[in-house]
Design a protein around this motif. Structure first.
Motif, PDB file in Angstrom:
ATOM      1  N   GLY A   1      11.982   1.232  -2.869  1.00 35.94           N
ATOM      2  CA  GLY A   1      11.278   0.283  -3.727  1.00 35.94           C
ATOM      3  C   GLY A   1      10.094  -0.347  -3.031  1.00 35.94           C
ATOM      4  N   TYR A   2      10.259  -0.668  -1.766  1.00 33.50           N
ATOM      5  CA  TYR A   2       9.164  -1.260  -1.000  1.00 33.50           C
ATOM      6  C   TYR A   2       8.028  -0.252  -0.843  1.00 33.50           C
ATOM      7  CZ  TYR A   2       6.768  -3.567   2.932  1.00 33.50           C
ATOM      8  OH  TYR A   2       5.844  -4.157   3.754  1.00 33.50           O
ATOM      9  N   MET A   3       8.376   1.019  -0.621  1.00 32.86           N
ATOM     10  CA  MET A   3       7.352   2.063  -0.534  1.00 32.86           C
ATOM     11  C   MET A   3       6.525   2.102  -1.811  1.00 32.86           C
ATOM     12  SD  MET A   3       7.596   3.840   2.388  1.00 32.86           S
ATOM     13  CE  MET A   3       8.748   4.343   3.654  1.00 32.86           C
ATOM     14  N   SER A   4       7.183   1.959  -2.950  1.00 34.16           N
ATOM     15  CA  SER A   4       6.458   1.958  -4.229  1.00 34.16           C
ATOM     16  C   SER A   4       5.481   0.800  -4.296  1.00 34.16           C
ATOM     17  CB  SER A   4       7.451   1.869  -5.398  1.00 34.16           C
ATOM     18  OG  SER A   4       8.259   3.020  -5.465  1.00 34.16           O
ATOM     19  N   HIS A   5       5.926  -0.386  -3.854  1.00 34.82           N
ATOM     20  CA  HIS A   5       5.032  -1.551  -3.837  1.00 34.82           C
ATOM     21  C   HIS A   5       3.808  -1.286  -2.955  1.00 34.82           C
ATOM     22  CE1 HIS A   5       7.087  -4.679  -6.132  1.00 34.82           C
ATOM     23  NE2 HIS A   5       8.233  -4.245  -5.634  1.00 34.82           N
ATOM     24  N   LEU A   6       4.027  -0.666  -1.807  1.00 35.74           N
ATOM     25  CA  LEU A   6       2.927  -0.395  -0.887  1.00 35.74           C
ATOM     26  C   LEU A   6       1.894   0.529  -1.511  1.00 35.74           C
ATOM     27  CD1 LEU A   6       4.974   0.114   2.426  1.00 35.74           C
ATOM     28  CD2 LEU A   6       3.577  -1.875   1.823  1.00 35.74           C
ATOM     29  N   LEU A   7       2.348   1.591  -2.138  1.00 36.58           N
ATOM     30  CA  LEU A   7       1.408   2.542  -2.726  1.00 36.58           C
ATOM     31  C   LEU A   7       0.732   1.985  -3.973  1.00 36.58           C
ATOM     32  CD1 LEU A   7       3.073   6.049  -2.261  1.00 36.58           C
ATOM     33  CD2 LEU A   7       1.508   4.801  -0.790  1.00 36.58           C
ATOM     34  N   ARG A   8       1.478   1.225  -4.767  1.00 40.13           N
ATOM     35  CA  ARG A   8       0.864   0.631  -5.961  1.00 40.13           C
ATOM     36  C   ARG A   8      -0.198  -0.395  -5.587  1.00 40.13           C
ATOM     37  NH1 ARG A   8       6.651  -0.064  -9.065  1.00 40.13           N
ATOM     38  NH2 ARG A   8       6.881   2.151  -9.629  1.00 40.13           N
ATOM     39  N   ASN A   9      -0.022  -1.021  -4.421  1.00 46.50           N
ATOM     40  CA  ASN A   9      -1.044  -1.955  -3.938  1.00 46.50           C
ATOM     41  C   ASN A   9      -2.150  -1.240  -3.172  1.00 46.50           C
ATOM     42  OD1 ASN A   9      -0.416  -5.052  -4.346  1.00 46.50           O
ATOM     43  ND2 ASN A   9       1.568  -4.057  -4.028  1.00 46.50           N
ATOM     44  N   GLU A  10      -2.040   0.090  -3.059  1.00 48.67           N
ATOM     45  CA  GLU A  10      -3.065   0.947  -2.461  1.00 48.67           C
ATOM     46  C   GLU A  10      -3.417   0.533  -1.025  1.00 48.67           C
ATOM     47  OE1 GLU A  10      -6.262   0.678  -5.285  1.00 48.67           O
ATOM     48  OE2 GLU A  10      -5.386   2.206  -6.575  1.00 48.67           O
ATOM     49  N   ILE A  11      -2.391   0.143  -0.258  1.00 44.63           N
ATOM     50  CA  ILE A  11      -2.667  -0.280   1.116  1.00 44.63           C
ATOM     51  C   ILE A  11      -3.176   0.895   1.949  1.00 44.63           C
ATOM     52  CG2 ILE A  11      -0.868  -2.056   0.953  1.00 44.63           C
ATOM     53  CD1 ILE A  11       0.502  -0.277   3.218  1.00 44.63           C
ATOM     54  N   ASN A  12      -3.843   0.566   3.032  1.00 42.00           N
ATOM     55  CA  ASN A  12      -4.511   1.565   3.864  1.00 42.00           C
ATOM     56  C   ASN A  12      -3.544   2.602   4.427  1.00 42.00           C
ATOM     57  OD1 ASN A  12      -5.575   2.838   6.271  1.00 42.00           O
ATOM     58  ND2 ASN A  12      -7.233   1.364   6.237  1.00 42.00           N
ATOM     59  N   CYS A  13      -2.447   2.125   5.020  1.00 39.49           N
ATOM     60  CA  CYS A  13      -1.606   3.041   5.794  1.00 39.49           C
ATOM     61  C   CYS A  13      -0.202   2.483   5.945  1.00 39.49           C
ATOM     62  CB  CYS A  13      -2.236   3.257   7.179  1.00 39.49           C
ATOM     63  SG  CYS A  13      -1.422   4.478   8.194  1.00 39.49           S
ATOM     64  N   THR A  14       0.803   3.381   5.913  1.00 44.30           N
ATOM     65  CA  THR A  14       2.193   2.996   6.134  1.00 44.30           C
ATOM     66  C   THR A  14       2.666   3.583   7.459  1.00 44.30           C
ATOM     67  OG1 THR A  14       2.659   2.981   3.756  1.00 44.30           O
ATOM     68  CG2 THR A  14       4.544   3.117   5.233  1.00 44.30           C
ATOM     69  N   VAL A  15       3.268   2.750   8.292  1.00 48.02           N
ATOM     70  CA  VAL A  15       3.830   3.226   9.553  1.00 48.02           C
ATOM     71  C   VAL A  15       5.264   3.675   9.289  1.00 48.02           C
ATOM     72  CG1 VAL A  15       4.484   2.606  11.910  1.00 48.02           C
ATOM     73  CG2 VAL A  15       2.352   1.732  10.923  1.00 48.02           C
ATOM     74  N   ILE A  16       5.510   4.970   9.491  1.00 44.85           N
ATOM     75  CA  ILE A  16       6.813   5.575   9.208  1.00 44.85           C
ATOM     76  C   ILE A  16       7.713   5.464  10.436  1.00 44.85           C
ATOM     77  CG2 ILE A  16       7.994   7.726   8.627  1.00 44.85           C
ATOM     78  CD1 ILE A  16       6.433   6.460   6.324  1.00 44.85           C
ATOM     79  N   GLU A  17       8.922   4.921  10.231  1.00 44.49           N
ATOM     80  CA  GLU A  17       9.798   4.641  11.362  1.00 44.49           C
ATOM     81  C   GLU A  17      11.092   5.450  11.336  1.00 44.49           C
ATOM     82  OE1 GLU A  17       9.733   1.206  13.305  1.00 44.49           O
ATOM     83  OE2 GLU A  17       8.054   0.269  12.297  1.00 44.49           O
TER      84      GLU A  17
END
Length: 405
Positions: A103-119
């Protein structure tokens, strides 16, 4: 970096003490703006700076950082919401943190953020699924937990095994071609915090870059970005060393050239905002127990928990008691019913007593939002900002009746 003079704000502080009559934070945003402008003006164009929101998510600070063109690193949905509502552009936001749900990943992409750090592998899978569903190409960095040849620890783990990222061996075994909707731009690594020696930072970063270049070649990955995190320290109690960002920039330029890197990202937390903040609390009691002089304050680790977490105190002095003729050692405690509530041992004026106010400096980072505010139902501290002659109180003091149910 830090000073205790308060001359420029002394009258305002006196008024706040009378008006609030309870512990509060005070942030000098003119000082912050000057510091961040100096950093920005002494930065190579291939180095991108982000502010670690976890250090201080106050909207007044975030808006100033936004205006200076510095990006922001968020580590939770709450931080993302705060940063977005503060007007930070999506292209200036990156997401870190070991816990990211679908769900958080969806929020990040819908907000079109620059980059996600994958852990983790799960996070990579989920980002692929969400990106495919949203019809976008998600930009990502892979967080690598590097192994070092010593057992030194830090608040971020050092060589300890932590929840941050995956090790090199695990990342090598993952076939990135199975994730066509994720564009992996490079790596993120950050395991050392509050370092005051530029040479030590450069040595850590040099080893990290060497390891990450090797890993990129093994994974057939174009290494466009290395995010080295932060780790730049500020002096706390009994420390005097300070870091000039010109020296940091010079070290990063050397690393960029040595390792032929395209872009380096840095996430500044305490180094960005620590020096602009002060915590003020009144002495409620003074006593001597088995030969030890003790001061008990209105606030403690319920407002400012770092001393209990790191066993390192913030610098402290008594407000408006300069150049005392004699001093003595005081053990300073907060109001909580636990021996953990201790803010440090300080050399203070011998006549420090009930009614005096103590000032703790370097508190612009990891202050109230790192604390344990609800234990024993004491007041929550106010947060006051000073900027271009205006004194504002974005958060007033809250009593337990404001949040108890």
């Amino acid at each position: 970096m830090s000073d205790f003079s308060f001359k420029r704000h002394e009258k305002e502080i006196e008024k706040l003490i009378k008006r609030l009559d309870s512990s509060f934070y005070f942030y000098d945003l003119d000082k912050l703006e000057s510091h961040l402008s100096y950093i920005s003006n002494n930065k190579d164009e291939a180095i991108k700076l982000f502010f670690a929101c976890k250090a201080n998510p106050l909207s007044s600070i975030l808006k100033l950082i936004r205006n200076l063109g510095i990006g922001v690193d968020v580590a939770s949905l709450g931080e993302l919401s705060q940063v977005v509502s503060s007007g930070v552009k999506a292209s200036d936001i990156i997401s870190t943190g070991p816990s990211k749900s679908r769900g958080y990943m969806s929020h990040l992409l819908r907000n079109e953020i620059n980059c996600t750090v994958i852990e983790s592998f799960y996070q990579l899978q989920w980002l692929e699924e969400v990106a495919k569903k949203e019809g976008v190409k998600a930009r990502a960095l892979l967080r690598v937990q590097l192994e070092w040849d010593n057992a030194e620890k830090s608040v971020l783990g050092g060589d300890e095994i932590t929840a941050f990222g995956l090790d090199e061996k695990t990342w090598r075994e993952i076939d990135l071609s199975q994730f066509p909707n994720v564009q992996v731009l490079g790596f993120h690594t950050f395991q050392w915090g509050n370092i005051l020696e530029v040479s030590k930072l450069e040595n850590i970063w040099d080893k990290a870059c060497e390891k990450l270049k090797t890993l990129a070649a093994q994974m057939n990955l174009n290494l466009d970005i290395i995010d080295l995190g932060g780790g730049l320290g500020i002096p706390y109690q009994n420390q005097t060393t300070t870091i000039d960002f010109k020296d940091i920039n010079a070290a990063l330029v050397r690393l960029k050239e040595k390792h032929q890197l395209k872009t380096i990202w840095m996430e500044l937390g305490r180094y960005a905002v620590g020096d602009c903040g002060f915590y003020m609390s009144q002495v409620i009691d003074r006593k001597n127990v088995r030969g030890r002089d003790i001061l008990v304050l209105d606030g403690g680790i319920n407002h400012i928990a770092r001393p209990a977490l790191t066993d390192q105190a913030f610098p402290c002095h008594v407000f408006k008691k300069e150049n005392p003729t004699s001093t003595k050692e005081f053990h300073v405690h907060g109001p909580l019913c636990t021996a953990l509530d201790k803010l440090g041992v300080f050399e203070l004026p011998e006549n420090t007593d009930y009614g005096d106010w103590l000032v703790f400096s370097q508190c612009g980072a990891y202050g109230f939002t790192e604390a344990m505010p609800f234990f024993l139902c004491h007041n929550l501290p106010a947060e006051v900002v000073s900027y271009k002659g205006d004194i504002m109180t974005p958060r007033v003091i809250k009593s337990s009746s404001d949040w108890l149910v």
